[in-house]
Structures are given as C-alpha cells and as structure tokens.
Design a protein around this motif. Structure first.
Motif, PDB file in Angstrom:
ATOM      1  N   GLU A   1       1.165  -0.338  -1.440  1.00  0.00           N
ATOM      2  CA  GLU A   1       2.244  -0.888  -2.271  1.00  0.00           C
ATOM      3  C   GLU A   1       1.929  -2.317  -2.709  1.00  0.00           C
ATOM      4  OE1 GLU A   1       4.372   0.943  -3.639  1.00  0.00           O
ATOM      5  OE2 GLU A   1       3.995   2.686  -2.384  1.00  0.00           O
TER       6      GLU A   1
ATOM      7  N   ASN B   1      10.129   0.731   4.601  1.00  0.00           N
ATOM      8  CA  ASN B   1      11.165   1.153   5.537  1.00  0.00           C
ATOM      9  C   ASN B   1      10.606   1.195   6.954  1.00  0.00           C
ATOM     10  OD1 ASN B   1      13.944   1.988   4.480  1.00  0.00           O
ATOM     11  ND2 ASN B   1      12.549   2.669   2.870  1.00  0.00           N
TER      12      ASN B   1
ATOM     13  N   THR C   1       0.235   2.028   3.988  1.00  0.00           N
ATOM     14  CA  THR C   1       1.301   2.013   2.985  1.00  0.00           C
ATOM     15  C   THR C   1       1.577   0.592   2.513  1.00  0.00           C
ATOM     16  OG1 THR C   1       2.312   4.015   3.900  1.00  0.00           O
ATOM     17  CG2 THR C   1       3.736   2.588   2.576  1.00  0.00           C
TER      18      THR C   1
ATOM     19  N   ASP D   1       1.569   3.180   8.365  1.00  0.00           N
ATOM     20  CA  ASP D   1       2.431   2.107   7.850  1.00  0.00           C
ATOM     21  C   ASP D   1       1.601   0.978   7.244  1.00  0.00           C
ATOM     22  OD1 ASP D   1       4.765   3.383   8.732  1.00  0.00           O
ATOM     23  OD2 ASP D   1       4.895   2.196  10.572  1.00  0.00           O
TER      24      ASP D   1
ATOM     25  N   ARG E   1      17.447   3.474   0.505  1.00  0.00           N
ATOM     26  CA  ARG E   1      16.841   4.808   0.466  1.00  0.00           C
ATOM     27  C   ARG E   1      15.501   4.777   1.186  1.00  0.00           C
ATOM     28  NH1 ARG E   1      13.041   5.967  -4.063  1.00  0.00           N
ATOM     29  NH2 ARG E   1      12.983   4.136  -5.396  1.00  0.00           N
ATOM     30  N   SER E   2      15.041   5.924   1.615  1.00  0.00           N
ATOM     31  CA  SER E   2      13.788   5.988   2.368  1.00  0.00           C
ATOM     32  C   SER E   2      12.597   5.886   1.425  1.00  0.00           C
ATOM     33  CB  SER E   2      13.728   7.293   3.162  1.00  0.00           C
ATOM     34  OG  SER E   2      13.705   8.388   2.278  1.00  0.00           O
ATOM     35  N   GLY E   3      11.422   5.693   2.003  1.00  0.00           N
ATOM     36  CA  GLY E   3      10.199   5.624   1.226  1.00  0.00           C
ATOM     37  C   GLY E   3       9.677   4.205   1.104  1.00  0.00           C
ATOM     38  N   ALA E   4       8.703   4.057   0.229  1.00  0.00           N
ATOM     39  CA  ALA E   4       8.100   2.753  -0.037  1.00  0.00           C
ATOM     40  C   ALA E   4       7.761   2.704  -1.521  1.00  0.00           C
ATOM     41  CB  ALA E   4       6.843   2.572   0.804  1.00  0.00           C
ATOM     42  N   TRP E   5       7.992   1.553  -2.147  1.00  0.00           N
ATOM     43  CA  TRP E   5       7.717   1.449  -3.568  1.00  0.00           C
ATOM     44  C   TRP E   5       7.589  -0.014  -3.981  1.00  0.00           C
ATOM     45  CZ3 TRP E   5      12.327   2.792  -1.406  1.00  0.00           C
ATOM     46  CH2 TRP E   5      13.441   2.009  -1.692  1.00  0.00           C
TER      47      TRP E   5
END
Length: 189
Positions: free
Chosen positions: A172, A149, A168, A165, A122-126
C-alpha cells in the motif's frame, strides 16, 4: 526483458509444480496438480520446507520499525524524506500525519497513515487521496492516505505485524508513493 525473464521463470514454476505434485503424492492424493490446487499445496510445501511459525517472527516486524523501513526505502530509491507532524487535527487519534519532501527538500505532499482496525472502519487495506496532485489550478500538492486494519497492541507495547501484514504495508505504501510523486497537469476524475 520478457525473453530474458521467461526461461528462468518457467523453470522455477516447473520446479514448484514438481514440489506440489510430490507433496500431493506423499499425502496419498492421487491427482495431477491443477491451477486450483496450487495455493493449497504450496502452503503445505512451504510449511514442510520452512516450518515457519508466525508468532516467532512477529517481534521482527514491529509496526513503527516497518513504517521507518518503508520511509527508508523511499529515501534510498527516490530521495524522499518524511517528517511526522504531531498535534494535527485528524479524524481519529490513531492517525499519523507526515509531511513529505522531495530530493531537493521541497514540499511534495502529505502522507497519512491510518494503521489500526476499529469498529467504524471497513476491513482491508487501501490507498486513497484526500486531494490528488495537479497543476490545472496552480501547483496543488497531494494528500495521500494509507489505510490498514492491523490489530493494535495494548498501551506501552509495540504493535507486532505478521509477515503478510508487513508485505501489505509495503504494498500500500507503494501506491501511496505513486500518489505522492504524481506529476500531472490534469487531475484524474
């Protein structure tokens, strides 16, 4: 702390609002800047003041170098060190695994970096935990994963990130540090 920060923060916000208002008027927009206008005009002001081309700065944000920078920051701030574990049985060949040691050189946990986009993801960042730290059932060390991603570069070329990026990745990683450095008896459910 809030009293010390409030004055300078408010003054800076008013300066930014004035810049946005000037931008709107320079474009012939006869409006008073409202909260919903802020992002639109702030991007125009940023572009006009800094004229930053993302393509020009990407070479300065190579993924491997940004990972090293994040680890270096954790070393400077918390004394943590990271050792990449090659040849681990992982759920995708692009996944990287690191053993994390505390400032005393003791095992703190495992950090997993899953950095690249793929069709099955799935898309995103976590950040997530395959296993959270806890002491209820012994000294259980965490297994933490950061998922991103980023677009993977062709073989033999470095993966280049945008400034967003890179931000991000650090954001994270901060969550990842929280999971790695947890020191609780009862795990969160």
């Amino acid at each position: 702390l809030l009293s010390n920060v409030w004055g300078p923060a408010k003054a800076r916000a008013l300066e930014e609002a004035a810049d946005l208002q000037d931008m709107a008027q320079s474009e012939g927009d006869n409006i008073e800047i409202a909260p919903w206008d802020w992002r639109y005009y702030s991007e125009k002001v940023r572009s006009a003041k800094h004229d930053l081309d993302e393509a020009e700065i990407k070479p300065y944000f190579q993924l491997d170098q940004m990972i090293e920078a994040a680890f270096y920051t954790a070393t400077c701030l918390f004394g943590l060190t990271f050792k990449e574990l090659k040849g681990q049985d992982v759920y995708h060949p692009d996944v990287r695994v690191f053993e994390v040691f505390d400032k005393n050189g003791d095992h703190l946990g495992i950090f997993i970096g899953d950095y690249f986009a793929r069709a099955s993801k799935r898309s995103g960042a976590w950040m997530s935990a395959f296993r959270s730290q806890q002491k209820l059932k012994g000294d259980v060390r965490p297994i933490i994963v950061n998922v991103m991603n980023f677009s993977k570069a062709p073989e033999s070329e470095p993966t280049l990130l945008t400034f967003d990026d890179a931000r991000t990745l650090f954001h994270e990683f901060g969550h990842g540090l929280h999971g790695l450095m947890s020191n609780v008896t009862h795990p969160l459910v």
